[in-house]
Every structure is written in C-alpha cells, then in structure tokens.
Write a protein that holds these residues in place. Structure first.
Motif, mmCIF file in Angstrom:
data_model
loop_
_atom_site.group_PDB
_atom_site.id
_atom_site.type_symbol
_atom_site.label_atom_id
_atom_site.label_comp_id
_atom_site.label_asym_id
_atom_site.label_seq_id
_atom_site.Cartn_x
_atom_site.Cartn_y
_atom_site.Cartn_z
ATOM 1 N N VAL A 63 -24.174 5.734 9.964
ATOM 2 C CA VAL A 63 -22.978 6.580 9.868
ATOM 3 C C VAL A 63 -22.031 5.978 8.837
ATOM 4 C CG1 VAL A 63 -21.058 7.640 11.134
ATOM 5 C CG2 VAL A 63 -23.200 7.127 12.318
ATOM 6 N N ILE A 64 -21.543 6.815 7.941
ATOM 7 C CA ILE A 64 -20.579 6.355 6.945
ATOM 8 C C ILE A 64 -19.169 6.668 7.445
ATOM 9 C CG2 ILE A 64 -22.167 6.583 4.992
ATOM 10 C CD1 ILE A 64 -20.833 9.287 4.350
ATOM 11 N N PRO A 65 -18.152 5.929 6.953
ATOM 12 C CA PRO A 65 -16.772 6.249 7.348
ATOM 13 C C PRO A 65 -16.334 7.554 6.661
ATOM 14 C CG PRO A 65 -16.807 4.404 5.808
ATOM 15 C CD PRO A 65 -18.228 4.754 6.083
ATOM 16 N N ALA A 66 -16.834 8.661 7.219
ATOM 17 C CA ALA A 66 -16.808 9.954 6.517
ATOM 18 C C ALA A 66 -15.523 10.751 6.705
ATOM 19 C CB ALA A 66 -17.994 10.794 6.993
ATOM 20 N N ARG A 67 -14.565 10.215 7.482
ATOM 21 C CA ARG A 67 -13.328 10.958 7.740
ATOM 22 C C ARG A 67 -12.222 10.424 6.832
ATOM 23 N NH1 ARG A 67 -9.324 10.313 12.133
ATOM 24 N NH2 ARG A 67 -8.288 12.309 12.456
ATOM 25 N N LEU A 68 -11.731 11.299 5.984
ATOM 26 C CA LEU A 68 -10.692 10.921 5.017
ATOM 27 C C LEU A 68 -9.411 11.697 5.288
ATOM 28 C CD1 LEU A 68 -12.977 11.034 1.855
ATOM 29 C CD2 LEU A 68 -11.748 8.981 2.613
ATOM 30 N N VAL A 108 -6.896 16.997 -3.583
ATOM 31 C CA VAL A 108 -6.366 16.116 -2.537
ATOM 32 C C VAL A 108 -6.421 14.682 -3.028
ATOM 33 C CG1 VAL A 108 -6.482 15.515 -0.089
ATOM 34 C CG2 VAL A 108 -7.502 17.643 -0.870
ATOM 35 N N SER A 109 -5.343 13.948 -2.728
ATOM 36 C CA SER A 109 -5.284 12.533 -3.098
ATOM 37 C C SER A 109 -5.427 11.677 -1.842
ATOM 38 C CB SER A 109 -3.938 12.239 -3.771
ATOM 39 O OG SER A 109 -3.760 10.846 -3.890
ATOM 40 N N PHE A 110 -6.285 10.673 -1.926
ATOM 41 C CA PHE A 110 -6.490 9.738 -0.818
ATOM 42 C C PHE A 110 -6.129 8.328 -1.290
ATOM 43 C CE2 PHE A 110 -9.704 13.090 -0.719
ATOM 44 C CZ PHE A 110 -9.500 13.650 0.532
ATOM 45 N N GLY A 111 -5.447 7.579 -0.429
ATOM 46 C CA GLY A 111 -5.105 6.194 -0.767
ATOM 47 C C GLY A 111 -4.248 6.095 -2.014
ATOM 48 N N ASN A 112 -3.221 6.945 -2.092
ATOM 49 C CA ASN A 112 -2.300 6.942 -3.246
ATOM 50 C C ASN A 112 -3.039 7.052 -4.584
ATOM 51 O OD1 ASN A 112 0.098 6.683 -1.699
ATOM 52 N ND2 ASN A 112 -0.359 4.502 -1.411
ATOM 53 N N GLY A 113 -4.056 7.931 -4.590
ATOM 54 C CA GLY A 113 -4.734 8.207 -5.859
ATOM 55 C C GLY A 113 -5.976 7.376 -6.124
ATOM 56 N N LEU A 114 -6.330 6.469 -5.193
ATOM 57 C CA LEU A 114 -7.573 5.700 -5.364
ATOM 58 C C LEU A 114 -8.782 6.634 -5.435
ATOM 59 C CD1 LEU A 114 -7.468 2.560 -3.022
ATOM 60 C CD2 LEU A 114 -7.692 2.590 -5.502
ATOM 61 N N LEU A 115 -8.670 7.746 -4.697
ATOM 62 C CA LEU A 115 -9.742 8.744 -4.665
ATOM 63 C C LEU A 115 -9.096 10.124 -4.765
ATOM 64 C CD1 LEU A 115 -12.859 9.189 -4.084
ATOM 65 C CD2 LEU A 115 -12.225 9.368 -1.672
ATOM 66 N N ILE A 116 -9.601 10.954 -5.661
ATOM 67 C CA ILE A 116 -9.108 12.331 -5.810
ATOM 68 C C ILE A 116 -10.266 13.274 -5.541
ATOM 69 C CG2 ILE A 116 -8.096 14.062 -7.364
ATOM 70 C CD1 ILE A 116 -6.142 11.836 -6.922
ATOM 71 N N GLY A 117 -10.026 14.294 -4.710
ATOM 72 C CA GLY A 117 -11.048 15.298 -4.426
ATOM 73 C C GLY A 117 -10.595 16.657 -4.924
ATOM 74 N N LEU A 142 -14.928 4.445 -0.310
ATOM 75 C CA LEU A 142 -15.000 5.108 0.998
ATOM 76 C C LEU A 142 -14.826 4.092 2.126
ATOM 77 C CD1 LEU A 142 -15.533 7.851 2.343
ATOM 78 C CD2 LEU A 142 -17.956 7.255 2.425
ATOM 79 N N ASP A 143 -15.426 2.934 1.975
ATOM 80 C CA ASP A 143 -15.322 1.881 2.983
ATOM 81 C C ASP A 143 -13.865 1.443 3.162
ATOM 82 O OD1 ASP A 143 -17.050 0.457 4.753
ATOM 83 O OD2 ASP A 143 -16.454 -1.370 3.715
ATOM 84 N N GLN A 144 -13.136 1.484 2.068
ATOM 85 C CA GLN A 144 -11.726 1.077 2.085
ATOM 86 C C GLN A 144 -10.832 2.149 2.713
ATOM 87 O OE1 GLN A 144 -10.422 -0.138 -1.831
ATOM 88 N NE2 GLN A 144 -8.285 -0.133 -1.246
ATOM 89 N N LEU A 145 -11.128 3.429 2.437
ATOM 90 C CA LEU A 145 -10.212 4.518 2.827
ATOM 91 C C LEU A 145 -10.658 5.316 4.047
ATOM 92 C CD1 LEU A 145 -9.424 6.031 -0.706
ATOM 93 C CD2 LEU A 145 -8.077 4.352 0.573
ATOM 94 N N GLY A 146 -11.976 5.355 4.299
ATOM 95 C CA GLY A 146 -12.503 6.255 5.327
ATOM 96 C C GLY A 146 -12.419 5.699 6.738
ATOM 97 N N GLN A 147 -12.500 6.608 7.693
ATOM 98 C CA GLN A 147 -12.556 6.248 9.117
ATOM 99 C C GLN A 147 -13.875 6.763 9.686
ATOM 100 O OE1 GLN A 147 -9.167 8.010 11.088
ATOM 101 N NE2 GLN A 147 -7.783 7.459 9.422
ATOM 102 N N MET A 148 -14.337 6.142 10.779
ATOM 103 C CA MET A 148 -15.557 6.614 11.436
ATOM 104 C C MET A 148 -15.283 7.990 12.048
ATOM 105 S SD MET A 148 -17.946 4.691 10.769
ATOM 106 C CE MET A 148 -19.333 3.946 11.546
#
Length: 341
Positions: A63-68, A108-117, A142-148
């Motif tokens: 399972v990846i930390p797939a919840r952002l 959508v911006s995640f982690g203050n722009g670390l990831l943009i979707g 993803l490991d840094q920003l995602g949740q299980m």
C-alpha cells in the motif's frame, strides 16, 4: 440472488480501530466449508491446520501513502485526492473530494507546491485523471506528503504506517491492504516453511472497487472495477505442484484468491502471466484452483462476503458471522481472521 441476502447485524464497537501489538495473536475462527462446524483458536495456531505439500498463496502488493490533502490553486479550497491506479508515469486515476468543481484544467497544490496536480480528464464514475508535476522522484515526494488510505470505518490515527502493510509487502501500487495477510509475522512464516508448506507470492494491486458498496439489489448486475495482477513462473510452478501432488492451495485473502482464479485454466493450472481482472465471485461460482481461504471478517452486503459465501455456503458463513459477533470477535481490516477449510 439479492444483495440483502448477505446482510448481518454488526455492533459498531466490534469494528477494530487499531492493529494488535502482536500480529499473530488475533483470534481465528476455523470454519469447515462442508459441514459448517466451527472452532475458535488464535491465529498462530494456523500451523496445526497446514500440511506438508500445501501451498500458501500470498499477495505481496504494498500500500502506498495514496491519500493527499491539498489546496485548489486559485481558491484555496481544501481538496482530498486518493490515488487509485497509475495510468502512465505521472498520470493517475484518482478519487477527488469534493469533486464537482474539479473540472479539466483545475489544479491542486500539495505541500506548498512540492507537488502540483492538474485534472486532465474525467472518467468512469466521476474519477479524475490527474497529471502530477514535481521535482525529483515521485515516490519520495509521495512518501513525504501522503497519508495511508485507511478505510472510512477506521477513525483512529495510525501511529505506525507499516502496520497497514503485510510483513512481506514488496511491490508498491495498492490503495488498500490485503488485510488477511496482516496476521503473519516473519517468525510464523518461517515455521510454516519448515513444516514443508510452499509459499507462492503473487501480486494484485488492490483498488477501492473491491470495497465499494454493492448498489444493485440483483447481485448479478454488479460490476467490479479492474485491478492489475501478476503471477511469475516460480509462483505458478509452486501452485501447480501442489495441485498435481494432492496438496491444497490455500489463499491468504480474497485478493490472492481472485488473482489465481482469474489466471487459472479449466483444470486449475497456471502459467506466468499478468493482466487486469474484473472477476466477481459469488455463490454458484466453481473454484478452479483454490481449496482453502484465510480471510478477515467482511462488511455486510459486500462483494467480499459474497466471495466467502461462494466457497463455504451463505448459510454456513452467516452462522459463523453471527457466532463471531456473539463471541465479540474484532471485525474488518484490523480485526480477527477466519480460516475456511
């Protein structure tokens, strides 16, 4: 056959909220599929029911930390994105909440722009195809920003991420855990091997389709979502050897079961292969390869309780569930286990 035929009453307090400290100390209800007879044991006792020449089939998906959780660019609105399937390198099929305003072009911006979707398409059931932009390696971001992505019935925070993965999880790609495997420890697997039981690893990346509620009253009208699976030569050989030599093929979890039943020929034999499966197993299905199943206790009216009923009979299963409720077993993902022999 009606969906309501698979309903049972479950007190909310029996839904397990946290994993046990010792994975193998869960309770184990052993159900004889022919007679309906039941025994109450502890999971580590499973070794007593395994025989030399048996083959245990495990799903080694991870399972990846797939919840952002992010913010919509332009409005700042909170957006939740759940990664379901990787379609191409940086394009994922996702479940977006709230989704209505997330039209093609929305970002959508995640982690203050670390990831943009960026939403590039709207597909089946309103799922969004999102292209991600980032620097570095996607898995590390993803490991840094995602949740299980824990199921909605688990309301407690998970302190240790690894507890929502099996000890043998290897290939990343699942949005949910193959939870029957959560009961195994490295020590228990070693004892099983020493007893002369083969362990075959297959991979099925679990999507949320497996857990989506059945919304039709006629079971046969339900459509399963496709999930990717892979069986290598070594696993196929081990499973075929057990079949040929009179051993039993014992699947750990409904995902392992669906994998080998999807790939088997009419004689129950397998070859190395990979592909997508939409197999839906419910009463009336004839199992080609599987003999026994280790599984958790599943939601009422779910495709999973239907699969278990196909193996052991609806009446036997519902009686076993009723007894498990009476005996205060723990239910669902972090709950206790059942061994159908």
């Amino acid at each position: 056959m009606k969906t309501s035929d698979f309903y049972y009453e479950l007190p909310e307090e029996l839904i397990a909220q946290d994993p046990l400290e010792d994975r193998s100390s869960s309770r184990l209800l052993v159900l004889n599929k022919e007679t309906g007879e039941r025994e109450h044991r502890v999971f580590k006792d499973i070794i007593e029911y395994l025989k030399p020449g048996d083959c245990l089939v495990i799903n080694d998906t991870k399972v990846i930390p797939a919840r952002l959780i992010g913010e919509r660019i332009g409005t700042g609105a909170k957006i939740e994105v759940l990664l379901l399937k990787r379609k191409e390198k940086d394009i994922w099929e996702t479940l977006v909440k709230p989704g209505k305003k997330m039209k093609v072009g929305a970002q959508v911006s995640f982690g203050n722009g670390l990831l943009i979707g960026e939403v590039i398409d709207v597909v089946e059931e309103g799922n969004r195809l999102i292209q991600f932009h980032y620097e570095g390696i996607f898995e590390e971001v993803l490991d840094q920003l995602g949740q299980m992505p824990l199921p909605p019935y688990i309301t407690h925070q998970l302190q240790d991420r690894s507890r929502y993965n099996t000890v043998y999880a290897t290939h990343e790609g699942s949005a949910a855990a193959p939870t029957a495997g959560l009961h195994f420890t490295p020590e228990l697997l070693e004892v099983i091997k020493k007893k002369g039981v083969d362990i075959a690893r297959v991979t099925l990346h679990v999507g949320l389709g497996t857990f989506r509620p059945v919304k039709v009253e006629d079971v046969t009208n339900h459509h399963m979502h496709s999930e990717f699976y892979q069986i290598d030569e070594e696993a196929a050989e081990k499973i075929n050897r057990a079949k040929d030599d009179g051993g039993r093929v014992i699947c750990v979890g409904t995902t392992s079961c669906r994998t080998i039943e999807s790939a088997a020929d009419e004689n129950g034999h397998l070859e190395a292969c990979c592909g997508w499966t939409e197999i839906f197993i419910y009463p009336g299905y004839r199992f080609k390869t599987l003999d026994c199943l280790i599984t958790n206790f599943h939601l009422p009216e779910s495709t999973l309780i239907m699969l278990v009923s196909a193996l052991a009979g609806r009446e036997h299963v519902l009686e076993a569930y009723e007894e498990a409720v009476k005996e205060r077993y723990r239910f669902f993902s972090f709950g206790d286990a059942m061994f159908i022999v």
